[in-house]
Structure formats: C-alpha cells, structure tokens
Design an enzyme around this catalytic site. Structure first.
Site, PDB file in Angstrom:
ATOM      1  N   HIS A  43      46.055  51.406   3.646  1.00 18.40           N
ATOM      2  CA  HIS A  43      47.057  52.161   2.878  1.00 18.40           C
ATOM      3  C   HIS A  43      46.467  52.405   1.500  1.00 18.40           C
ATOM      4  CE1 HIS A  43      47.810  48.085   1.408  1.00 18.40           C
ATOM      5  NE2 HIS A  43      48.401  48.635   0.353  1.00 18.40           N
ATOM      6  N   HIS A  45      46.721  53.636  -2.886  1.00 22.17           N
ATOM      7  CA  HIS A  45      47.422  53.585  -4.167  1.00 22.17           C
ATOM      8  C   HIS A  45      46.798  54.581  -5.127  1.00 22.17           C
ATOM      9  CE1 HIS A  45      49.710  49.942  -3.266  1.00 22.17           C
ATOM     10  NE2 HIS A  45      48.607  49.460  -2.714  1.00 22.17           N
ATOM     11  N   ASP A  83      36.837  55.536  -6.707  1.00 20.94           N
ATOM     12  CA  ASP A  83      37.761  56.649  -6.506  1.00 20.94           C
ATOM     13  C   ASP A  83      37.583  57.293  -5.139  1.00 20.94           C
ATOM     14  OD1 ASP A  83      39.827  58.408  -7.278  1.00 20.94           O
ATOM     15  OD2 ASP A  83      38.376  59.906  -7.966  1.00 20.94           O
ATOM     16  N   GLU A 128      48.964  49.086  -9.975  1.00 15.46           N
ATOM     17  CA  GLU A 128      48.863  49.444  -8.566  1.00 15.46           C
ATOM     18  C   GLU A 128      49.996  50.404  -8.207  1.00 15.46           C
ATOM     19  OE1 GLU A 128      47.435  46.890  -4.944  1.00 15.46           O
ATOM     20  OE2 GLU A 128      49.530  46.394  -5.406  1.00 15.46           O
TER      21      GLU A 128
END
Length: 138
Positions: A43, A45, A83, A128
């Site tokens: 997942h 963020h 990134d 986060e």
C-alpha cells in the site's frame, strides 16, 4: 558579532509503497499487529518530509546552511531513492528493516547525517498521513 543558533527547515514530498511485515511472525500475527498495512500487495503513502537544520549563522553568508545545497542533498539522498518506489523491494535499507514511518525517519536522518557538516544538528519530521507523523531525534 553575536552567535545566533537557529533552525531552517526544508519541506519536501515523496510517494512510496510499503508493507509492514515481520518475517519472524506468523501471517496471523502480522495481520493482527499491522492490519491493512500488512497487505501482501503493499500500500502507499504521500509522505511529507520536513528537514530542519540547526546551527549557528555563518558570519560571511548569513546562512545556517545554503538551502540550495540542502535541497540537493535531500534530492540525491532521499527523493531519488525513495520517490515512487516500493520501499521493501527497491530500497536497500528496507530489505531487512520494516519500513515503518519511525524506521523511515531514522534512515533519512542517517543518510543526511552522512553528507552534512558535523556541527549542524538535523531534525526530521516525516508525515505518513496528515494525522500521523514522527519526529527524529526527539
């Protein structure tokens, strides 16, 4: 001239995926402790990063640190490797370290500590989510 110690902050942003998982635990325990964050498909963020550099103002430049140089270090040490990456798979530091926001902040601190002058203090604030963030050192 009086010496003045203060902090200057650079704010950056990066997106990354991760999975919180302890390989020494059962799948059931990982799911119990980490919940949705243990998704085997990962997942993501949208991390907000604040790097504060604390030190004395240089008499010649009037800077604590040249923010162009700070920005370059953050880009090279943090943004380029993190990134749009899967932290667990693509970032060496997290191949054996659970990429919690706490551990990510410490890794960021250590990477910047290795390229900045020793007389400068570094403070990391890593969001986060808009409601969950960590500060290191505290």
């Amino acid at each position: 001239m009086l010496k003045h110690k203060l902090g200057i902050t650079r704010k950056e942003h990066f997106n990354a995926a991760h999975r919180l998982h302890n390989p020494n635990w059962t799948l059931e325990k990982n799911k119990e402790v980490f919940g949705k964050c243990n998704n085997p498909n990962f997942h993501g963020h949208n991390y907000e990063l604040e790097v504060t550099i604390i030190g004395e103002i240089d008499e010649d430049t009037g800077y604590v640190i040249d923010t162009k140089k700070l920005s370059k270090h953050i880009k090279e040490e943090i943004l380029e490797p993190f990134d749009h990456k899967n932290l667990n798979i693509e970032v060496e530091e997290f191949k054996k370290l659970n990429p919690t926001v706490e551990n990510i902040a410490i890794v960021i601190y250590n990477k910047l500590r290795s390229v900045l002058r020793n007389d400068l203090e570094i403070k990391i604030k890593l969001y986060e989510t808009p409601r969950n963030f960590v500060e290191y050192p505290y």
